[in-house]
Design a protein around this motif. Structure first.
Motif, PDB file in Angstrom:
ATOM      1  N   ARG A  48       1.057  -1.193   0.048  1.00 57.98           N
ATOM      2  CA  ARG A  48       0.005   0.108   0.081  1.00 57.98           C
ATOM      3  C   ARG A  48       0.887   1.126   0.000  1.00 57.98           C
ATOM      4  NH1 ARG A  48      -1.789   4.127   2.754  1.00 57.98           N
ATOM      5  NH2 ARG A  48      -4.156   4.425   2.695  1.00 57.98           N
ATOM      6  N   LYS A  49       1.929   1.411   0.808  1.00 58.11           N
ATOM      7  CA  LYS A  49       2.689   2.558   1.022  1.00 58.11           C
ATOM      8  C   LYS A  49       3.641   2.553  -0.436  1.00 58.11           C
ATOM      9  CE  LYS A  49       3.594   2.551   6.092  1.00 58.11           C
ATOM     10  NZ  LYS A  49       4.680   2.317   6.988  1.00 58.11           N
ATOM     11  N   MET A  50       4.022   1.667  -0.911  1.00 59.74           N
ATOM     12  CA  MET A  50       4.674   1.778  -2.269  1.00 59.74           C
ATOM     13  C   MET A  50       3.585   2.330  -3.302  1.00 59.74           C
ATOM     14  SD  MET A  50       6.881  -1.565  -2.607  1.00 59.74           S
ATOM     15  CE  MET A  50       8.125  -2.160  -1.432  1.00 59.74           C
ATOM     16  N   MET A  51       2.436   1.898  -3.232  1.00 58.17           N
ATOM     17  CA  MET A  51       1.692   2.184  -4.442  1.00 58.17           C
ATOM     18  C   MET A  51       1.320   3.776  -4.309  1.00 58.17           C
ATOM     19  SD  MET A  51      -2.241   0.456  -5.337  1.00 58.17           S
ATOM     20  CE  MET A  51      -3.029   0.865  -6.778  1.00 58.17           C
ATOM     21  N   VAL A  52       1.039   4.072  -2.955  1.00 55.50           N
ATOM     22  CA  VAL A  52       0.763   5.392  -2.706  1.00 55.50           C
ATOM     23  C   VAL A  52       1.918   6.217  -2.984  1.00 55.50           C
ATOM     24  CG1 VAL A  52       0.291   7.175  -0.832  1.00 55.50           C
ATOM     25  CG2 VAL A  52      -1.088   4.976  -0.810  1.00 55.50           C
ATOM     26  N   GLY A  53       3.129   5.983  -2.558  1.00 51.79           N
ATOM     27  CA  GLY A  53       4.201   6.588  -3.073  1.00 51.79           C
ATOM     28  C   GLY A  53       4.555   6.781  -4.430  1.00 51.79           C
ATOM     29  N   ILE A  54       4.305   5.867  -5.149  1.00 55.17           N
ATOM     30  CA  ILE A  54       4.384   5.817  -6.898  1.00 55.17           C
ATOM     31  C   ILE A  54       3.312   6.847  -7.321  1.00 55.17           C
ATOM     32  CG2 ILE A  54       4.282   4.731  -8.839  1.00 55.17           C
ATOM     33  CD1 ILE A  54       5.822   2.357  -7.698  1.00 55.17           C
ATOM     34  N   MET A  55       2.258   6.722  -6.529  1.00 53.61           N
ATOM     35  CA  MET A  55       1.102   7.838  -7.203  1.00 53.61           C
ATOM     36  C   MET A  55       1.504   9.108  -6.977  1.00 53.61           C
ATOM     37  SD  MET A  55      -2.163   5.631  -6.007  1.00 53.61           S
ATOM     38  CE  MET A  55      -3.159   7.233  -6.333  1.00 53.61           C
ATOM     39  N   MET A  56       1.889   9.248  -6.095  1.00 54.89           N
ATOM     40  CA  MET A  56       2.582  10.773  -5.566  1.00 54.89           C
ATOM     41  C   MET A  56       3.443  11.285  -6.399  1.00 54.89           C
ATOM     42  SD  MET A  56       2.197  10.745  -1.423  1.00 54.89           S
ATOM     43  CE  MET A  56       2.865  12.338  -1.251  1.00 54.89           C
ATOM     44  N   VAL A  57       4.542  10.493  -6.928  1.00 56.25           N
ATOM     45  CA  VAL A  57       5.694  10.659  -7.758  1.00 56.25           C
ATOM     46  C   VAL A  57       5.192  10.925  -9.066  1.00 56.25           C
ATOM     47  CG1 VAL A  57       7.776  10.201  -8.349  1.00 56.25           C
ATOM     48  CG2 VAL A  57       7.278   9.941  -5.684  1.00 56.25           C
ATOM     49  N   VAL A  58       4.523   9.931  -9.699  1.00 55.07           N
ATOM     50  CA  VAL A  58       4.265   9.835 -11.079  1.00 55.07           C
ATOM     51  C   VAL A  58       2.776  10.324 -11.185  1.00 55.07           C
ATOM     52  CG1 VAL A  58       4.509   8.291 -12.912  1.00 55.07           C
ATOM     53  CG2 VAL A  58       5.877   7.896 -10.807  1.00 55.07           C
ATOM     54  N   ARG A  59       2.570  11.600 -11.324  1.00 57.41           N
ATOM     55  CA  ARG A  59       1.195  12.185 -11.674  1.00 57.41           C
ATOM     56  C   ARG A  59       0.952  11.813 -12.988  1.00 57.41           C
ATOM     57  NH1 ARG A  59      -2.043  12.192  -7.293  1.00 57.41           N
ATOM     58  NH2 ARG A  59      -1.039  13.360  -5.570  1.00 57.41           N
ATOM     59  N   GLY A  60      -0.320  11.725 -13.287  1.00 58.34           N
ATOM     60  CA  GLY A  60      -0.649  11.747 -14.941  1.00 58.34           C
ATOM     61  C   GLY A  60      -0.400  10.243 -15.692  1.00 58.34           C
ATOM     62  N   ARG A  61       0.171   9.346 -14.743  1.00 58.08           N
ATOM     63  CA  ARG A  61       0.237   8.183 -15.353  1.00 58.08           C
ATOM     64  C   ARG A  61      -0.915   7.122 -14.740  1.00 58.08           C
ATOM     65  NH1 ARG A  61       6.317   5.805 -14.896  1.00 58.08           N
ATOM     66  NH2 ARG A  61       5.047   3.943 -15.644  1.00 58.08           N
ATOM     67  N   SER A  62      -1.198   5.956 -15.443  1.00 61.15           N
ATOM     68  CA  SER A  62      -2.205   5.399 -14.854  1.00 61.15           C
ATOM     69  C   SER A  62      -1.835   4.280 -14.051  1.00 61.15           C
ATOM     70  CB  SER A  62      -2.893   4.529 -16.136  1.00 61.15           C
ATOM     71  OG  SER A  62      -4.068   3.891 -15.847  1.00 61.15           O
ATOM     72  N   LEU A  63      -1.526   4.855 -12.681  1.00 60.26           N
ATOM     73  CA  LEU A  63      -1.347   3.939 -11.523  1.00 60.26           C
ATOM     74  C   LEU A  63      -2.218   4.052 -10.247  1.00 60.26           C
ATOM     75  CD1 LEU A  63       2.647   4.802 -11.635  1.00 60.26           C
ATOM     76  CD2 LEU A  63       1.506   2.677 -11.975  1.00 60.26           C
ATOM     77  N   GLY A  64      -3.564   4.202 -10.806  1.00 61.83           N
ATOM     78  CA  GLY A  64      -4.469   3.983  -9.915  1.00 61.83           C
ATOM     79  C   GLY A  64      -5.027   5.325  -9.418  1.00 61.83           C
ATOM     80  N   GLN A  65      -6.061   5.377  -8.778  1.00 62.01           N
ATOM     81  CA  GLN A  65      -6.823   6.528  -8.038  1.00 62.01           C
ATOM     82  C   GLN A  65      -6.688   6.520  -6.539  1.00 62.01           C
ATOM     83  OE1 GLN A  65      -7.595   9.327 -10.017  1.00 62.01           O
ATOM     84  NE2 GLN A  65      -6.571   8.066 -11.882  1.00 62.01           N
TER      85      GLN A  65
END
Length: 370
Positions: A48-65
């Motif tokens: 979960r932390k990894m997923m949230v971290g990547i979503m914060m860093v990579v905005r605009g990519r389809s890595l979940g909402q």
């Protein structure tokens, strides 16, 4: 000459390790399985932390909402903290009594959310970037199982505590001071398991009702939830009808519909308080239901096997009785329809219930088996 107690190196032989009692082995099993479970929870939290971290860093990519992450993992971090504390208590306890002192209602939200979590995960796996992300995390964390299996573990664990404690109780001496503590823990965790299962059942019931209502056409009555819980459903051949009919038995109503592709076209319904059942016909797999207020409307239903017939007849009989609880004698209420057995040597063929004038002008319930 060396003595029999000497070791080959000349030292004294060490005492053989003490064999654990059955009770100690069960306690050890509870602690060890809890340790493994907490490790699994930690792994889920890390994903979960990894997923949230990547979503914060990579905005605009389809890595979940963010809402996907919330639904997917729910309150897993709270459960991880809760069970980490529980594990510490268990490691200090001599008889796993710490389980009795904890408030496991934290699991209710997670268990209720679990079906939605699985649905979101499957949506995510259809997105290439997310599917790749989960596969990479699985490799990084050295997970032998997919994330879906890990997400199921809290549901499995909460329903297992009472079973572990019951096994523990078998090896306790009733005079042992820890016995009552363990028995209290069993009562607590059995109640928790029952509550979780009941909530899951009600949730599944609500979802199924929504599905039926969305597929039901030509129905102008109230919401189906007003008829109580869905007790049984099935599709059957009906006499003098070409296509199968769908039967939905609720606490207070039997709903009958035609099947048309993915839809159910409303045909008729019978309130259980007006229901008549004839269970013995020429065809041993058939039974007949009718509405005592509309005698000409009769439905001869053919089941697929004896087991299916017994199941439907059982619940139809029960609901005929239960729809008149205020009028039933107390002893009949307690025993259910079993107290309405026919006389010896006579088959229970037709079941029905209706109100009739009673002594002094009042109403009494008439229960007939004929």
């Amino acid at each position: 000459m060396a003595t029999s107690g000497a070791t080959p190196s000349g030292g004294h032989a060490s005492a053989a390790p003490r064999q654990l009692s059955r009770l100690e082995r069960v306690v050890l099993e509870i602690v060890e399985t809890e340790q493994a479970y907490v490790r699994d929870l930690k792994s889920i939290v890390e994903v979960r932390k990894m997923m949230v971290g990547i979503m914060m860093v990579v905005r605009g990519r389809s890595l979940g909402q963010p809402e996907q992450v919330s639904t997917l993992f729910c309150n897993i971090e709270d459960i991880y903290e809760f069970n980490s504390d529980l594990l510490e208590d268990l490691e200090r306890s001599q008889h796993a009594a710490a389980i009795a002192d904890e408030a496991f209602d934290i699991y209710t939200l997670y268990c209720m959310n679990y079906p939605s979590s699985v649905a979101v995960l499957r949506e995510c796996m259809n997105t290439r970037s997310l599917a790749q992300f989960f596969q990479e995390r699985r490799t990084t964390l050295n997970h032998s199982l997919p994330l879906e299996t890990y997400l199921l573990k809290p549901v499995q664990r909460i329903l297992k505590y009472h079973l572990l404690l019951q096994e523990l109780s078998k090896h306790f001496d009733k005079s042992d001071p820890g016995y009552e503590v363990v028995e209290d823990a069993i009562v607590t965790m059995t109640a928790v398991a029952w509550y979780i299962n009941d909530m899951k059942r009600k949730q599944e019931h609500a979802v199924r009702l929504q599905e039926i209502e969305s597929q039901l056409v030509n129905w102008t009555g109230p919401e189906l939830s007003g008829f109580g819980e869905l007790v049984l459903e099935g599709s059957f051949k009906v006499q003098r009808v070409k296509k199968e009919r769908a039967f939905f038995l609720f606490d207070r109503t039997l709903l009958i519909a035609k099947k048309r592709l993915e839809q159910f076209v409303y045909s008729t319904h019978i309130f259980c308080c007006n229901l008549l059942l004839v269970e013995t016909l020429k065809d041993p797999l058939s039974f007949r239901v009718s509405d005592q207020t509309i005698p000409k409307q009769q439905h001869v239903v053919q089941t697929k096997n004896q087991e299916e017939k017994r199941l439907w007849v059982h619940y139809l009989k029960r609901l005929i009785v239960e729809n008149h609880p205020a009028s039933l004698p107390q002893k009949v209420n307690r025993a259910g329809f079993r107290s309405l057995a026919p006389p010896a040597g006579r088959a229970a063929n037709c079941w029905g219930a209706w109100a009739a004038p009673g002594v002094g002008g009042g109403a009494q319930l008439m229960l007939a088996v004929f």
